[in-house]
Motif scaffolding. Structure first.
Motif, PDB file in Angstrom:
ATOM      1  N   SER A 256       3.074  -3.601   1.822  1.00  0.00           N
ATOM      2  CA  SER A 256       3.091  -4.006   3.255  1.00  0.00           C
ATOM      3  C   SER A 256       1.945  -3.569   3.716  1.00  0.00           C
ATOM      4  O   SER A 256       1.105  -4.214   4.425  1.00  0.00           O
ATOM      5  CB  SER A 256       4.113  -3.593   4.020  1.00  0.00           C
ATOM      6  OG  SER A 256       5.358  -4.125   3.567  1.00  0.00           O
ATOM      7  N   SER A 295       2.522   0.160   7.998  1.00  0.00           N
ATOM      8  CA  SER A 295       3.646  -0.585   7.275  1.00  0.00           C
ATOM      9  C   SER A 295       4.956   0.200   7.720  1.00  0.00           C
ATOM     10  O   SER A 295       5.942  -0.379   7.219  1.00  0.00           O
ATOM     11  CB  SER A 295       3.203  -0.644   5.813  1.00  0.00           C
ATOM     12  OG  SER A 295       3.301   0.768   5.249  1.00  0.00           O
ATOM     13  N   GLY A 402       5.591  -5.650   7.056  1.00  0.00           N
ATOM     14  CA  GLY A 402       4.598  -6.255   6.315  1.00  0.00           C
ATOM     15  C   GLY A 402       4.924  -7.770   5.998  1.00  0.00           C
ATOM     16  O   GLY A 402       6.085  -8.203   5.985  1.00  0.00           O
TER      17      GLY A 402
END
Length: 412
Positions: A256, A295, A402
């Motif tokens: 992510s 993330s 993400g």
């Protein structure tokens, strides 16, 4: 007597709502300006919004316990609990436990997660990233499936010691794991994920048993050697638990992170061009991504006692959501915080890896992987562009963010 406010409630805040999942940052900035803390009925959590208060909470594990960090946000169905009970025996380690147990386990992990072992991985990261980029053909490419997912998954599995031939199977068992603990999965999803968790756990048990019989040069074997020297301080179930937890955490967040990095840089085309012209900017860009579009924009705690945060009374045993993404754009700590700027000098002050005793043990590896991926992309595909008008799909959950796909036009 106290001047604290009792029980401010925000009925609209829902990190699983469509608007938040699509783009949480306008909402995060709004709630940060409205209140230091509030109760959110949609998730049955108290929410803390500002940098100083979140930093203080992270540095006070005695009050803000980590015990709920990986528990399901919502109660599991009986069928899913029965599947887990039959074959899944993980228990809290590091990210969701407190001292003194946390102190003992982390000390051993830090020895095994040494600078020496991380350094030995760098040429392997370069080699794997180069292999993946070499395989990309001109045209429209999903960079998540081509690079940002397989690279960190391969590296963390290699770090732990899992055999290459098992990696596709292991990755398949990770599917939708985020929804299980941090989202609102359906009954069918709960059953499927629980079954995969059992399979993964049993695989880790067998793998650790093999390493116990015959250690080699990998992270798991380092833990085995610690166990052999002092069995009371680190048990075989502890090692199995670490291998299981790290193999998930060590790639999902970095996937992510790197996907967010590429997206933000290509949206801000001038900054991508600056980075391609001067790759020494990449370390700063990595920190700015962590600050601007982490993330992990939120993480959980639970209070061990009543506490006052920003003038707001929070009771004991209150589930807490720390809005790291809001803290990282707090104007008290960052100039022009809503502006993405790879030239920013102070972006490393972000809270994306946490602080205090739970500071992310894998931060050096995550930074290295993102740095290498961006360096290689800047060298090989400076003309790369985002496919226009694509819909970015983000998993609905309270903690991780993400894109599931990232379509780019890969140049000739």
């Amino acid at each position: 007597m106290t001047d604290a406010m009792a029980c401010p409630v925000n009925h609209s805040f829902d990190p699983l709502g469509d608007a938040y999942v699509a783009d949480p940052y306008p909402i995060l900035s709004g709630v940060r300006e409205e209140a230091a803390a509030f109760y959110a009925p949609a998730i049955d959590m108290w929410v803390i919004t500002r940098f100083d208060d979140i930093q203080s909470a992270l540095m006070d594990p005695g009050t803000f316990s980590a015990a709920v960090g990986q528990r399901p946000v919502f109660p599991l169905a009986e069928e899913a609990r029965a599947i887990l009970k039959a074959g899944f025996h993980a228990y809290p380690v590091m990210s969701d436990c407190d001292p003194p147990r946390h102190t003992r386990i982390r000390r051993h992990n830090q020895k095994a997660f040494s600078a020496r072992r991380i350094a030995t991985l760098e040429p392997k990261v370069w080699a794997k990233a180069t292999e993946l980029v070499d395989a990309i053909e001109p045209g429209v490419v999903d960079l998540v499936s081509a690079l940002t997912y397989p690279l960190p998954a391969y590296m963390i599995f290699t770090f732990i010691g899992f055999p290459d031939e098992d990696m596709d199977m292991l990755k398949s068992w990770c599917g939708n794991r985020i929804a299980f603990s941090w989202g609102r999965p359906t009954l069918d999803e709960q059953r499927d994920i629980a079954s995969n968790m059992v399979n993964y756990w049993q695989y880790c048990e067998e793998f650790v048993a093999k390493r116990l019989a015959e250690p080699v040069d990998d992270f798991t074997s380092d833990l085995i050697r610690i166990h052999r020297a002092d069995p009371e301080s680190l048990s075989i179930p502890d090692i199995t638990n670490v291998a299981y937890g790290l193999s998930f955490a060590g790639h999902e967040t970095t996937t992510s992170f790197t996907g967010n990095a590429v997206r933000r840089l290509l949206v801000n085309r001038g900054q991508w061009d600056d980075l391609c012209a001067d790759r020494s900017l990449i370390p700063k860009a990595v920190e700015e991504i962590l600050r601007y579009d982490s993330s992990i924009p939120a993480w959980r705690r639970i209070t061990t006692r009543a506490v006052t945060v920003g003038g707001v009374e929070i009771p004991a045993n209150a589930k807490i959501l720390l809005l790291l993404g809001a803290a990282n754009r707090d104007a008290k700590h960052f100039e022009a915080p809503e502006t993405f700027d790879v030239h920013r000098e102070d972006s490393r002050k972000h809270l994306s890896f946490g602080q205090g005793i739970h500071y992310c043990i894998g931060a050096p590896l995550a930074r290295m992987e993102a740095r290498i991926a961006l360096d290689l992309l800047a060298q090989r595909a400076p003309g790369m562009r985002l496919v226009e008008d694509q819909d970015f799909d983000f998993p609905a959950n309270v903690s991780f963010r993400g894109p599931r796909k990232l379509l780019v036009d890969w140049p000739q």
